[in-house]
Design an enzyme around this catalytic site. Structure first.
Site, short mmCIF file in Angstrom:
data_model
loop_
_atom_site.label_atom_id
_atom_site.label_comp_id
_atom_site.label_asym_id
_atom_site.label_seq_id
_atom_site.Cartn_x
_atom_site.Cartn_y
_atom_site.Cartn_z
N LYS A 9 -26.41 105.64 19.72
CA LYS A 9 -26.22 104.86 20.95
C LYS A 9 -24.90 105.24 21.63
O LYS A 9 -24.06 105.94 21.03
CB LYS A 9 -26.24 103.37 20.57
CG LYS A 9 -27.61 102.90 20.03
CD LYS A 9 -27.56 101.41 19.68
CE LYS A 9 -28.87 100.90 19.17
NZ LYS A 9 -28.80 99.44 18.84
N TYR A 49 -37.27 99.07 24.30
CA TYR A 49 -36.95 97.75 23.75
C TYR A 49 -37.86 96.66 24.30
O TYR A 49 -37.45 95.50 24.36
CB TYR A 49 -35.49 97.41 24.04
CG TYR A 49 -34.50 98.06 23.08
CD1 TYR A 49 -34.60 97.85 21.69
CD2 TYR A 49 -33.47 98.86 23.54
CE1 TYR A 49 -33.70 98.44 20.80
CE2 TYR A 49 -32.56 99.45 22.65
CZ TYR A 49 -32.69 99.23 21.29
OH TYR A 49 -31.79 99.81 20.41
N PHE A 57 -30.36 88.47 24.77
CA PHE A 57 -29.47 89.64 24.75
C PHE A 57 -30.07 90.86 25.45
O PHE A 57 -29.42 91.91 25.54
CB PHE A 57 -29.09 90.01 23.30
CG PHE A 57 -30.25 90.39 22.40
CD1 PHE A 57 -30.79 91.67 22.44
CD2 PHE A 57 -30.79 89.47 21.51
CE1 PHE A 57 -31.86 92.02 21.61
CE2 PHE A 57 -31.85 89.82 20.68
CZ PHE A 57 -32.39 91.09 20.73
N ARG A 85 -33.54 103.18 7.75
CA ARG A 85 -33.15 101.78 8.03
C ARG A 85 -32.10 101.30 7.01
O ARG A 85 -31.15 100.60 7.36
CB ARG A 85 -34.38 100.87 7.99
CG ARG A 85 -35.35 101.06 9.13
CD ARG A 85 -34.89 100.46 10.44
NE ARG A 85 -34.90 99.02 10.46
CZ ARG A 85 -34.70 98.29 11.56
NH1 ARG A 85 -34.49 98.89 12.74
NH2 ARG A 85 -34.71 96.99 11.51
N ARG A 102 -23.75 101.26 10.17
CA ARG A 102 -23.21 100.11 10.90
C ARG A 102 -22.09 99.43 10.12
O ARG A 102 -21.09 98.99 10.70
CB ARG A 102 -24.33 99.11 11.22
CG ARG A 102 -25.26 99.61 12.31
CD ARG A 102 -26.44 98.67 12.51
NE ARG A 102 -27.32 99.11 13.59
CZ ARG A 102 -28.53 98.62 13.80
NH1 ARG A 102 -29.03 97.69 12.99
NH2 ARG A 102 -29.26 99.06 14.81
N ASN A 112 -23.78 98.88 18.18
CA ASN A 112 -23.85 99.10 16.73
C ASN A 112 -24.27 100.52 16.33
O ASN A 112 -24.94 100.73 15.34
CB ASN A 112 -24.75 98.03 16.09
CG ASN A 112 -26.15 98.03 16.68
OD1 ASN A 112 -26.51 98.93 17.45
ND2 ASN A 112 -26.95 97.06 16.30
N HIS A 115 -29.80 103.44 16.42
CA HIS A 115 -31.13 102.82 16.32
C HIS A 115 -32.00 103.66 15.38
O HIS A 115 -31.93 104.89 15.42
CB HIS A 115 -31.81 102.78 17.70
CG HIS A 115 -33.29 102.56 17.61
ND1 HIS A 115 -33.85 101.30 17.51
CD2 HIS A 115 -34.34 103.44 17.54
CE1 HIS A 115 -35.17 101.42 17.41
NE2 HIS A 115 -35.49 102.70 17.42
N GLU A 126 -42.27 105.50 19.41
CA GLU A 126 -40.97 105.88 19.98
C GLU A 126 -40.83 107.40 20.11
O GLU A 126 -40.28 107.89 21.10
CB GLU A 126 -39.84 105.28 19.11
CG GLU A 126 -39.80 103.76 19.24
CD GLU A 126 -38.95 103.05 18.18
OE1 GLU A 126 -38.27 103.73 17.38
OE2 GLU A 126 -38.98 101.79 18.16
O1 CDP Z 1 -31.62 97.65 15.94
P1 CDP Z 1 -32.35 96.74 15.00
O2 CDP Z 1 -33.82 97.09 14.89
O3 CDP Z 1 -31.67 96.66 13.68
O4 CDP Z 1 -32.27 95.26 15.61
P2 CDP Z 1 -33.20 94.52 16.69
O5 CDP Z 1 -33.31 93.09 16.29
O6 CDP Z 1 -34.47 95.26 16.93
O7 CDP Z 1 -32.32 94.55 18.01
C1 CDP Z 1 -32.25 95.72 18.79
C2 CDP Z 1 -30.84 95.89 19.26
O8 CDP Z 1 -30.51 94.82 20.14
C3 CDP Z 1 -29.76 95.80 18.17
O9 CDP Z 1 -29.59 97.01 17.47
C4 CDP Z 1 -28.53 95.45 19.00
O10 CDP Z 1 -28.00 96.60 19.66
C5 CDP Z 1 -29.14 94.51 20.05
N1 CDP Z 1 -28.98 93.09 19.70
C6 CDP Z 1 -28.02 92.32 20.35
O11 CDP Z 1 -27.31 92.83 21.21
N2 CDP Z 1 -27.85 91.00 20.03
C7 CDP Z 1 -28.62 90.40 19.10
N3 CDP Z 1 -28.45 89.11 18.82
C8 CDP Z 1 -29.60 91.15 18.43
C9 CDP Z 1 -29.76 92.50 18.75
MG MG Z 2 -35.45 96.85 16.11
#
Ligand code: CDP
Ligand code: MG
Length: 131
Positions: A9, A49, A57, A85, A102, A112, A115, A126
């Site tokens: 990212k 997304y 968010f 992951r 992370r 973070n 992805h 994807e």
């Molecule tokens: O990236 P990951 O699959 O681990 O998490 P996700 O729940 O699919 O969320 C996607 C991305 O959204 C995260 O990696 C964060 O960059 C962002 N995010 C955020 O800004 N605030 C949150 N409360 C949860 C996710």
């Molecule tokens: Mg995710």
């Protein structure tokens, strides 16, 4: 052999830890099949997304990524989705363990570093979307 979709990212690119992240992927034994460094459009990020479009968010997430440089990769190896992951670590900064990407490089919930696809189905979706 499994394939997953990885994106470094904008914060990872701006902080110049792209090489560190790529080294971790390669040192683990994974193969990078395709890679591209570019600035994705807002619509591409929104599509990527789309599962989060109703979340509070969402707009912050889209604004942080769109128009900034990211590096996308198609990564292949044994259990690539699950193992990547684990190497990426939890999205909650308090739960991202040391030793994970992370956990070692970020303490932010939005910015973070990386992805990785969360299922084989999403990996295929994807990879098709981005490449
Ligand atoms: O990236 P990951 O699959 O681990 O998490 P996700 O729940 O699919 O969320 C996607 C991305 O959204 C995260 O990696 C964060 O960059 C962002 N995010 C955020 O800004 N605030 C949150 N409360 C949860 C996710
Ligand atoms: Mg995710």
């Amino acid at each position: 052999m499994e394939r997953t979709f990885i994106m470094i990212k904008p914060d990872g690119i701006q902080r110049r830890i792209m090489g560190e992240v790529i080294s971790r992927i390669e040192n683990k034994g994974f193969k990078i099949l395709r890679a591209k460094l570019f600035k994705p459009s807002k619509s591409l990020i929104e599509e990527h997304y789309q599962e989060h479009r109703e979340k509070e968010f969402f707009h912050e997430l889209i604004d942080y990524i769109s128009g900034e440089s990211v590096m996308i990769m198609e990564v292949e190896g044994e259990s690539a989705v699950e193992v990547m992951r684990l190497m990426i670590g939890n999205k909650d900064p308090k739960l991202a363990a040391p030793g994970t990407i992370r956990g070692d490089f970020s303490n932010e919930k939005t910015q973070n570093v990386i992805h990785g696809s969360d299922s084989i189905e999403n990996a295929n979706r994807e990879i098709s979307l981005w490449f």
